[in-house]
Design an enzyme around this catalytic site. Structure first.
Site, short mmCIF file in Angstrom:
data_model
loop_
_atom_site.label_atom_id
_atom_site.label_comp_id
_atom_site.label_asym_id
_atom_site.label_seq_id
_atom_site.Cartn_x
_atom_site.Cartn_y
_atom_site.Cartn_z
N HIS A 152 0.71 -1.17 0.04
CA HIS A 152 -0.16 -0.07 0.05
C HIS A 152 0.91 1.32 -0.12
O HIS A 152 0.75 2.24 -0.66
CB HIS A 152 -0.84 -0.06 1.06
CG HIS A 152 -1.93 -0.86 1.04
ND1 HIS A 152 -2.98 -0.36 0.28
CD2 HIS A 152 -2.73 -1.80 1.51
CE1 HIS A 152 -4.04 -1.45 0.24
NE2 HIS A 152 -3.90 -2.14 1.34
N HIS A 177 -8.08 -7.30 -0.25
CA HIS A 177 -6.79 -6.76 -0.47
C HIS A 177 -6.19 -7.43 -1.82
O HIS A 177 -5.91 -8.57 -1.85
CB HIS A 177 -5.89 -7.06 0.57
CG HIS A 177 -4.49 -6.52 0.56
ND1 HIS A 177 -3.94 -5.41 1.08
CD2 HIS A 177 -3.37 -7.04 -0.40
CE1 HIS A 177 -2.69 -5.20 0.58
NE2 HIS A 177 -2.40 -6.19 -0.41
N ASP A 206 -7.68 -2.18 -1.67
CA ASP A 206 -8.60 -2.79 -0.86
C ASP A 206 -9.74 -2.49 -1.67
O ASP A 206 -10.16 -1.17 -1.76
CB ASP A 206 -8.36 -2.15 0.51
CG ASP A 206 -7.20 -2.68 1.18
OD1 ASP A 206 -6.42 -3.40 0.75
OD2 ASP A 206 -6.91 -2.17 2.16
N GLU A 225 -7.12 -11.75 3.57
CA GLU A 225 -8.05 -10.73 3.36
C GLU A 225 -8.78 -10.73 1.93
O GLU A 225 -7.98 -10.30 0.70
CB GLU A 225 -7.09 -9.26 3.33
CG GLU A 225 -6.63 -9.20 4.56
CD GLU A 225 -5.66 -7.83 4.83
OE1 GLU A 225 -5.35 -7.35 3.71
OE2 GLU A 225 -5.28 -7.45 6.01
ZN LIG Z 1 -4.79 -3.88 1.85
#
Ligand SMILES: [Zn+2]
Length: 225
Positions: free
Chosen positions: A137, A205, A144, A202
């Site tokens: 990121h 993500h 995301d 996740e």
């Molecule tokens: Zn993320």
């Protein structure tokens, strides 16, 4: 280290000052060094995703207290990514539109200062990135996101809410509801065609895989435009 011992043994203590092993310090670019870097490589430019892909929805959780820190982390609700990442996401959006969906972004480029703050709050690298290495990121190389219905803009139902620390959030967690399974599978499969890989823990993500050479950045959104 061997060199250090050797210089001491050889009786040149002044040399030991220059031969001490260097700590692996993270290279974090500020606005000035970032601007120099994009002069050399225009692909390093951070692109405003809301402007580049007009149809997408932004729901930038860290610009609100509605996130796991319960604090407002960003001053502006914006999303940026490096140029090739933004280009790939724009192509993925075209395919989602054909399926009747559209992208909703929760977070994209994250200034390094925010990663440091997350770690101060949570203090556990199982849940947040270590400031030692920074994260994708921070490099403008991770997004995301989820999908919404193209017409209603309502979120498709997914295995968990965003930023859930539950096991159900894992990308390969078993799902009994066929609709949820279909939604998650569509998201993962379409994005993978455009160079994005889902994070193991996740479902929301996605790392853009071709990010070699992109540095960790620490520039707040308000300094980018
Ligand atoms: Zn993320």
């Amino acid at each position: 280290m061997k060199l250090l011992i050797a210089t001491i043994c050889l009786g040149f203590p002044f040399l030991s000052l220059v031969s001490q092993p260097k700590e692996n310090k993270l290279n974090v670019l500020d606005r000035k060094t970032y601007e120099l870097s994009i002069q050399k490589n225009p692909n390093k430019e951070l692109i405003n995703l809301g402007k580049k892909i007009p149809g997408i929805t932004l729901d930038i959780k860290y610009a609100t207290p509605d996130n796991f820190t319960k604090q407002v982390i960003y001053k502006e609700a914006k999303a940026f990514a490096r140029k090739p990442v933004a280009d790939a996401l724009a192509r993925a959006e075209l395919e989602f539109l054909q399926l009747g969906y559209s992208i909703k972004i929760f977070d994209a480029y994250r200034p390094y200062a925010a990663t440091v703050k997350f770690f101060e709050i949570v203090g556990d690298t199982r849940y947040v990135a270590s400031p030692k290495n920074g994260s994708r990121h921070n490099k403008g190389c991770a997004i995301d996101l989820t999908l919404v219905d193209q017409k209603t803009k309502k979120e498709l139902i997914m295995p968990t809410e965003y930023d859930s620390f539950r096991k159900e959030a894992w990308a390969e967690a078993s799902v009994s509801d066929p609709e949820i399974l279909k939604n998650r599978t569509t998201l993962i499969q379409v994005l993978s065609k455009y160079g994005f890989r889902v994070n193991k823990t996740e479902w929301w993500h996605y790392d853009y895989l071709d990010c070699a050479g992109f540095e960790v950045l620490d520039i707040p959104f308000e300094e980018l435009e």
